[in-house]
Design a protein around this motif. Structure first.
Motif, PDB file in Angstrom:
ATOM      1  N   LEU A 107       0.815  -1.222   0.000  1.00  0.00           N
ATOM      2  CA  LEU A 107       0.000   0.000   0.000  1.00  0.00           C
ATOM      3  C   LEU A 107       0.843   1.265   0.000  1.00  0.00           C
ATOM      4  CD1 LEU A 107      -2.732  -1.103   2.575  1.00  0.00           C
ATOM      5  CD2 LEU A 107      -2.679  -1.456   0.105  1.00  0.00           C
ATOM      6  N   VAL A 108       1.971   1.229   0.672  1.00  0.00           N
ATOM      7  CA  VAL A 108       2.882   2.379   0.732  1.00  0.00           C
ATOM      8  C   VAL A 108       4.284   1.833   0.565  1.00  0.00           C
ATOM      9  CG1 VAL A 108       3.695   4.316   2.138  1.00  0.00           C
ATOM     10  CG2 VAL A 108       1.349   3.496   2.420  1.00  0.00           C
ATOM     11  N   ARG A 109       5.113   2.530  -0.214  1.00  0.00           N
ATOM     12  CA  ARG A 109       6.482   2.060  -0.446  1.00  0.00           C
ATOM     13  C   ARG A 109       7.495   3.131  -0.097  1.00  0.00           C
ATOM     14  NH1 ARG A 109       7.292  -1.819  -4.592  1.00  0.00           N
ATOM     15  NH2 ARG A 109       5.378  -2.520  -5.590  1.00  0.00           N
ATOM     16  N   ALA A 110       8.694   2.672   0.254  1.00  0.00           N
ATOM     17  CA  ALA A 110       9.827   3.586   0.423  1.00  0.00           C
ATOM     18  C   ALA A 110      11.092   2.823   0.054  1.00  0.00           C
ATOM     19  CB  ALA A 110       9.905   4.075   1.866  1.00  0.00           C
ATOM     20  N   GLN A 111      12.109   3.532  -0.413  1.00  0.00           N
ATOM     21  CA  GLN A 111      13.341   2.842  -0.806  1.00  0.00           C
ATOM     22  C   GLN A 111      14.540   3.778  -0.691  1.00  0.00           C
ATOM     23  OE1 GLN A 111      12.968   0.175  -4.227  1.00  0.00           O
ATOM     24  NE2 GLN A 111      14.947   0.898  -4.970  1.00  0.00           N
ATOM     25  N   ARG A 112      15.679   3.207  -0.337  1.00  0.00           N
ATOM     26  CA  ARG A 112      16.949   3.944  -0.335  1.00  0.00           C
ATOM     27  C   ARG A 112      18.024   3.032  -0.908  1.00  0.00           C
ATOM     28  NH1 ARG A 112      13.945   7.234   1.019  1.00  0.00           N
ATOM     29  NH2 ARG A 112      14.027   8.870   2.617  1.00  0.00           N
ATOM     30  N   PRO A 113      19.037   3.616  -1.559  1.00  0.00           N
ATOM     31  CA  PRO A 113      20.192   2.773  -1.934  1.00  0.00           C
ATOM     32  C   PRO A 113      20.924   2.309  -0.678  1.00  0.00           C
ATOM     33  CG  PRO A 113      20.496   5.068  -2.685  1.00  0.00           C
ATOM     34  CD  PRO A 113      19.173   5.002  -1.955  1.00  0.00           C
ATOM     35  N   THR A 114      21.468   1.104  -0.696  1.00  0.00           N
ATOM     36  CA  THR A 114      22.238   0.607   0.450  1.00  0.00           C
ATOM     37  C   THR A 114      23.638   1.217   0.402  1.00  0.00           C
ATOM     38  OG1 THR A 114      21.088  -1.505   0.274  1.00  0.00           O
ATOM     39  CG2 THR A 114      23.060  -1.459   1.647  1.00  0.00           C
ATOM     40  N   PRO A 115      24.030   1.952   1.448  1.00  0.00           N
ATOM     41  CA  PRO A 115      25.410   2.464   1.474  1.00  0.00           C
ATOM     42  C   PRO A 115      26.360   1.340   1.903  1.00  0.00           C
ATOM     43  CG  PRO A 115      24.190   3.257   3.395  1.00  0.00           C
ATOM     44  CD  PRO A 115      23.252   2.361   2.633  1.00  0.00           C
ATOM     45  N   ALA A 116      26.473   0.327   1.034  1.00  0.00           N
ATOM     46  CA  ALA A 116      27.086  -0.946   1.419  1.00  0.00           C
ATOM     47  C   ALA A 116      28.560  -0.813   1.800  1.00  0.00           C
ATOM     48  CB  ALA A 116      26.934  -1.956   0.289  1.00  0.00           C
ATOM     49  N   ARG A 117      29.238   0.196   1.285  1.00  0.00           N
ATOM     50  CA  ARG A 117      30.674   0.346   1.577  1.00  0.00           C
ATOM     51  C   ARG A 117      30.924   1.202   2.815  1.00  0.00           C
ATOM     52  NH1 ARG A 117      31.872  -3.588   0.328  1.00  0.00           N
ATOM     53  NH2 ARG A 117      31.275  -4.435  -1.680  1.00  0.00           N
ATOM     54  N   GLN A 118      29.860   1.710   3.407  1.00  0.00           N
ATOM     55  CA  GLN A 118      29.999   2.596   4.570  1.00  0.00           C
ATOM     56  C   GLN A 118      29.980   1.782   5.867  1.00  0.00           C
ATOM     57  OE1 GLN A 118      30.279   6.008   3.900  1.00  0.00           O
ATOM     58  NE2 GLN A 118      30.208   5.421   1.736  1.00  0.00           N
ATOM     59  N   ASP A 119      30.137   2.495   6.986  1.00  0.00           N
ATOM     60  CA  ASP A 119      30.117   1.809   8.281  1.00  0.00           C
ATOM     61  C   ASP A 119      28.684   1.424   8.650  1.00  0.00           C
ATOM     62  OD1 ASP A 119      29.211   4.057  10.592  1.00  0.00           O
ATOM     63  OD2 ASP A 119      29.896   4.838   8.661  1.00  0.00           O
ATOM     64  N   GLY A 120      28.559   0.564   9.646  1.00  0.00           N
ATOM     65  CA  GLY A 120      27.270  -0.011  10.012  1.00  0.00           C
ATOM     66  C   GLY A 120      26.220   1.009  10.388  1.00  0.00           C
ATOM     67  N   GLU A 121      26.627   2.078  11.082  1.00  0.00           N
ATOM     68  CA  GLU A 121      25.646   3.095  11.507  1.00  0.00           C
ATOM     69  C   GLU A 121      25.072   3.834  10.301  1.00  0.00           C
ATOM     70  OE1 GLU A 121      24.161   3.514  14.389  1.00  0.00           O
ATOM     71  OE2 GLU A 121      25.341   1.807  15.095  1.00  0.00           O
ATOM     72  N   THR A 122      25.896   4.040   9.271  1.00  0.00           N
ATOM     73  CA  THR A 122      25.410   4.718   8.055  1.00  0.00           C
ATOM     74  C   THR A 122      24.372   3.850   7.350  1.00  0.00           C
ATOM     75  OG1 THR A 122      27.589   5.714   7.835  1.00  0.00           O
ATOM     76  CG2 THR A 122      26.162   5.833   5.913  1.00  0.00           C
ATOM     77  N   VAL A 123      24.624   2.523   7.334  1.00  0.00           N
ATOM     78  CA  VAL A 123      23.653   1.605   6.730  1.00  0.00           C
ATOM     79  C   VAL A 123      22.350   1.644   7.533  1.00  0.00           C
ATOM     80  CG1 VAL A 123      23.207  -0.760   5.975  1.00  0.00           C
ATOM     81  CG2 VAL A 123      25.544   0.124   5.932  1.00  0.00           C
ATOM     82  N   MET A 124      22.478   1.644   8.856  1.00  0.00           N
ATOM     83  CA  MET A 124      21.291   1.670   9.716  1.00  0.00           C
ATOM     84  C   MET A 124      20.512   2.964   9.510  1.00  0.00           C
ATOM     85  SD  MET A 124      19.405   0.024  11.810  1.00  0.00           S
ATOM     86  CE  MET A 124      17.810   0.753  12.193  1.00  0.00           C
ATOM     87  N   ARG A 125      21.224   4.054   9.243  1.00  0.00           N
ATOM     88  CA  ARG A 125      20.541   5.332   9.005  1.00  0.00           C
ATOM     89  C   ARG A 125      19.634   5.227   7.772  1.00  0.00           C
ATOM     90  NH1 ARG A 125      24.620   8.281  10.841  1.00  0.00           N
ATOM     91  NH2 ARG A 125      25.601   8.588   8.827  1.00  0.00           N
ATOM     92  N   ALA A 126      20.098   4.524   6.743  1.00  0.00           N
ATOM     93  CA  ALA A 126      19.276   4.334   5.536  1.00  0.00           C
ATOM     94  C   ALA A 126      18.021   3.514   5.867  1.00  0.00           C
ATOM     95  CB  ALA A 126      20.097   3.658   4.441  1.00  0.00           C
ATOM     96  N   VAL A 127      18.191   2.491   6.714  1.00  0.00           N
ATOM     97  CA  VAL A 127      17.038   1.684   7.146  1.00  0.00           C
ATOM     98  C   VAL A 127      16.052   2.579   7.912  1.00  0.00           C
ATOM     99  CG1 VAL A 127      16.275  -0.225   8.627  1.00  0.00           C
ATOM    100  CG2 VAL A 127      18.374  -0.451   7.267  1.00  0.00           C
ATOM    101  N   ALA A 128      16.590   3.419   8.809  1.00  0.00           N
ATOM    102  CA  ALA A 128      15.740   4.304   9.616  1.00  0.00           C
ATOM    103  C   ALA A 128      15.003   5.305   8.728  1.00  0.00           C
ATOM    104  CB  ALA A 128      16.583   5.033  10.659  1.00  0.00           C
ATOM    105  N   GLU A 129      15.650   5.752   7.654  1.00  0.00           N
ATOM    106  CA  GLU A 129      14.991   6.690   6.723  1.00  0.00           C
ATOM    107  C   GLU A 129      13.810   6.015   6.025  1.00  0.00           C
ATOM    108  OE1 GLU A 129      17.861   8.311   4.020  1.00  0.00           O
ATOM    109  OE2 GLU A 129      19.009   9.268   5.636  1.00  0.00           O
ATOM    110  N   VAL A 130      14.012   4.756   5.622  1.00  0.00           N
ATOM    111  CA  VAL A 130      12.915   4.012   4.985  1.00  0.00           C
ATOM    112  C   VAL A 130      11.753   3.859   5.971  1.00  0.00           C
ATOM    113  CG1 VAL A 130      12.231   1.741   4.089  1.00  0.00           C
ATOM    114  CG2 VAL A 130      14.369   2.798   3.310  1.00  0.00           C
TER     115      VAL A 130
END
Length: 317
Positions: A28-51
């Protein structure tokens, strides 16, 4: 509180996708971010939190009773952690706790991406109506999951059905996992392409050396390309037959990029299965292409959350 939706996350090395999903599997509702796969773990988690933040901004968010996560693996559902091979910043990262905190304490269900696609195929796709099934993703890697007795069977850590790391060639090439002759080492897209190139296949003028290009060459009759797909089919057949012999599945579903190769893969695969699946109780095994598309990971993550929500909604009232 009326909770008839779940939030779903599909986490891979390229993208982090999220959705609010209803009980019929509609996104019903979608969101997406590119995975900052080469960054540190907190940066990846920030992308998850944004979604999650984008989803929680929807007026429908209040109806979400749980979160389902399908993640690239390995995952450890018993510990709530993920260590995706293609996201080096996450090693035993406490994803379940972090997502629970980010969503105000919603219950979280974590499964591996192979198990997520299995859940999607059983709910909405080619394994629908089958109580015992193996679903596989054959792409950059080879993953999978099991449905046994009509229920998803993720196993204690969420990795059951990981057919890519069954050894089918005892003296075969070393696999990055540490074993030899694994299904993945023979049947994944990059390995199909590598083998074709080693055996003398010459890519077209565009220089495309992907498994899809090898499939196109095989369809055009290139014998080296045909042989590389036949070898992949043989490895898949051996892994599928071993699984069927152990747990009595009656259907194997193949998705992922390599699964889209069509007859170039399925014709030799079905032929090879007759060589390996010889006992009476595995002879009726059918092999079919997956039906759920690019949203399979989200649909499967939602399925995992929905199957656990009856006790959840009761507990949250």
């Amino acid at each position: 509180m009326h909770t008839d939706l779940v939030a779903a996350l599909d986490i891979g090395g390229t993208k982090i996708a999220g959705a609010l999903v209803d009980g019929g599997g509609r996104l019903l509702v979608r969101a997406q971010r590119p995975t900052p796969a080469r960054q540190d773990g907190e940066t990846v988690m920030r992308a998850v939190a944004e979604v999650l933040g984008e989803l929680s901004g929807s007026p429908l968010w209040d109806r979400a009773g749980a979160v389902g996560i399908g993640s690239a693996g390995p995952v450890d559902a018993s510990a709530g952690t993920v260590s995706p091979v293609n996201v080096p910043g996450w090693r035993e990262f406490p994803l379940v706790d972090r997502v629970r905190a980010a969503t105000g304490g919603l219950p979280v269900e974590l499964i591996g991406d192979g198990v997520a696609i299995t859940a999607a195929e059983h709910w909405q796709g080619a394994a629908r109506g089958h109580d015992n099934a193996l679903c596989m993703v054959v792409s950059t890697g080879v993953g999978g999951g099991l449905v046994l007795g009509g229920r998803l069977h993720p196993g204690p850590t969420g990795n059951a059905g990981h057919i890519g790391h069954i050894s089918v060639d005892l003296d075969g090439d070393p696999c990055p996992c540490g074993a030899r002759g694994c299904v993945e080492r023979i049947a994944s897209g990059p390995n199909i392409a590598r083998r074709a190139l080693e055996q003398g296949w010459v890519p077209g003028p565009d220089g495309d050396t992907s498994a899809a290009a090898v499939a196109a060459a095989a369809r055009a009759g290139d014998p080296v390309a045909v042989a590389s797909f036949e070898r992949a089919a043989q490895a898949l057949a051996a892994g599928i037959a071993a699984t069927a012999t152990l747990v009595e599945i009656d259907i194997a579903v193949i998705g992922g990029g390599v699964g889209k190769a069509g007859d170039i893969l399925f014709t030799p695969l079905r032929k090879a299965l007759t060589d390996y699946a010889t006992l009476s109780f595995v002879r009726r095994l059918t092999v079919v292409p997956a039906r759920t598309g690019t949203d399979a990971g989200l649909v499967g993550a939602a399925a995992a959350a929905l199957t656990r929500t009856p006790d959840v909604t009761a507990a949250s009232r």
